[in-house]
Every structure is written in C-alpha cells, then in structure tokens.
Motif scaffolding. Structure first.
Motif, PDB file in Angstrom:
ATOM      1  N   VAL A 174       1.223   6.679  -6.324  1.00  0.00           N
ATOM      2  CA  VAL A 174       0.686   6.598  -7.733  1.00  0.00           C
ATOM      3  C   VAL A 174      -1.008   6.840  -7.647  1.00  0.00           C
ATOM      4  O   VAL A 174      -1.724   7.508  -8.509  1.00  0.00           O
ATOM      5  N   VAL A 175      -1.578   6.473  -6.527  1.00  0.00           N
ATOM      6  CA  VAL A 175      -3.102   6.420  -6.507  1.00  0.00           C
ATOM      7  C   VAL A 175      -3.296   7.993  -6.020  1.00  0.00           C
ATOM      8  O   VAL A 175      -4.268   8.409  -6.507  1.00  0.00           O
ATOM      9  N   ARG A 176      -2.265   8.417  -5.251  1.00  0.00           N
ATOM     10  CA  ARG A 176      -2.649   9.871  -4.700  1.00  0.00           C
ATOM     11  C   ARG A 176      -2.744  10.769  -6.180  1.00  0.00           C
ATOM     12  O   ARG A 176      -3.201  11.917  -6.143  1.00  0.00           O
ATOM     13  N   GLY A 177      -2.160  10.427  -6.965  1.00  0.00           N
ATOM     14  CA  GLY A 177      -1.803  11.368  -8.247  1.00  0.00           C
ATOM     15  C   GLY A 177      -0.615  12.311  -7.825  1.00  0.00           C
ATOM     16  O   GLY A 177      -0.466  13.369  -8.527  1.00  0.00           O
ATOM     17  N   ASP A 178       0.664  11.942  -6.828  1.00  0.00           N
ATOM     18  CA  ASP A 178       1.496  12.947  -6.770  1.00  0.00           C
ATOM     19  C   ASP A 178       2.568  12.783  -7.788  1.00  0.00           C
ATOM     20  O   ASP A 178       2.425  11.958  -8.810  1.00  0.00           O
TER      21      ASP A 178
ATOM     22  N   ILE B 295       2.303   1.997  -3.397  1.00  0.00           N
ATOM     23  CA  ILE B 295       1.250   2.426  -4.447  1.00  0.00           C
ATOM     24  C   ILE B 295       0.795   3.579  -4.210  1.00  0.00           C
ATOM     25  O   ILE B 295       0.300   4.264  -5.209  1.00  0.00           O
ATOM     26  N   LEU B 296       0.892   4.157  -2.962  1.00  0.00           N
ATOM     27  CA  LEU B 296       0.097   5.334  -2.502  1.00  0.00           C
ATOM     28  C   LEU B 296       0.583   6.470  -3.303  1.00  0.00           C
ATOM     29  O   LEU B 296      -0.647   7.270  -3.526  1.00  0.00           O
TER      30      LEU B 296
ATOM     31  N   VAL C 232       0.851  -1.130  -0.089  1.00  0.00           N
ATOM     32  CA  VAL C 232      -0.040   0.003  -0.050  1.00  0.00           C
ATOM     33  C   VAL C 232       0.902   1.225   0.189  1.00  0.00           C
ATOM     34  O   VAL C 232       0.709   2.111  -0.740  1.00  0.00           O
TER      35      VAL C 232
END
Length: 116
Positions: free
Chosen positions: A26-30, A23-24, A20
């Motif tokens: 990538v998921v947050r859109g940083d 991949i955080l 987690v």
C-alpha cells in the motif's frame, strides 16, 4: 530471565516486521489485487495479535478466536474459489481450537499455551 526477555523482544520485532510487510504494498503504491489485500489484512492482524498476546497473555484465547474469524472471513470474501475455501477451513479450525481452549477440553500439552 534475560533469555525470556530476549525471545519476547525478538517476537515483538517479528510482529512489527509482519505489520511492515503487510502495509508495504500500500505504501509503495503497488497495484492492489485481491491476493495482496488478503495478505495485507492477515499479516497486519497477525502482527497486532502477537503484540497483544505478548503484553497481555490472558487475552490469548480471545485474540486466537478473533484471528480465526478474520482469517476465515478475509480469505473467503477476498480470495478466489479454491483458496477461499482453504482459508475458511483454516479459520474455522482456529475458532474451534479457541472455543475448546475456553472450555478447557484440549490436551494439557496444548492448553499450556493458552493458560500462562
């Protein structure tokens, strides 16, 4: 026996947390930089490797060898000059340890982690 199952379950939870955390960004859109890509790749693969080793202990040497390759190649290809050589060296050390474990040339104190 229940203590071993609890420790194994805590290890699985740690592995899922590693995935987690990897991949955080990538998921947050940083904004993805080389550092975050290398960190994400290594964290996700370490988490997956631990889950595989926890369920199939006989695969420990193969997963360790694969992780050495991934850490060395990902670190060398993605990171900047002083850090990429460090990750390449760490990856090579892991690969050598895995090969020595296959050949059973490590001290018995270390071999017990590879042969359960």
């Amino acid at each position: 026996m229940s203590r071993i199952k609890t420790i194994k379950m805590l290890g699985i939870i740690l592995a899922v947390m590693l995935i987690v955390i990897g991949i955080l960004p990538v998921v947050r859109g940083d904004q993805l930089t080389n550092d975050t890509l290398a960190t994400a790749i290594i964290l996700v693969l370490l988490g997956i490797a631990y889950i595989v080793i926890a369920n199939k202990p006989e695969w420990t040497k193969a997963v360790f060898f694969f992780e050495g390759i991934v850490i060395g190649v990902a670190g060398y290809m993605i990171l900047e000059v002083p850090y990429n050589f460090g990750f390449l060296i760490i990856g090579l050390i892991i690969i050598v340890i895995a090969i020595l474990a296959y050949l059973m040339k490590l001290p018995s104190g270390i071999l017990k982690f590879f042969y359960r």
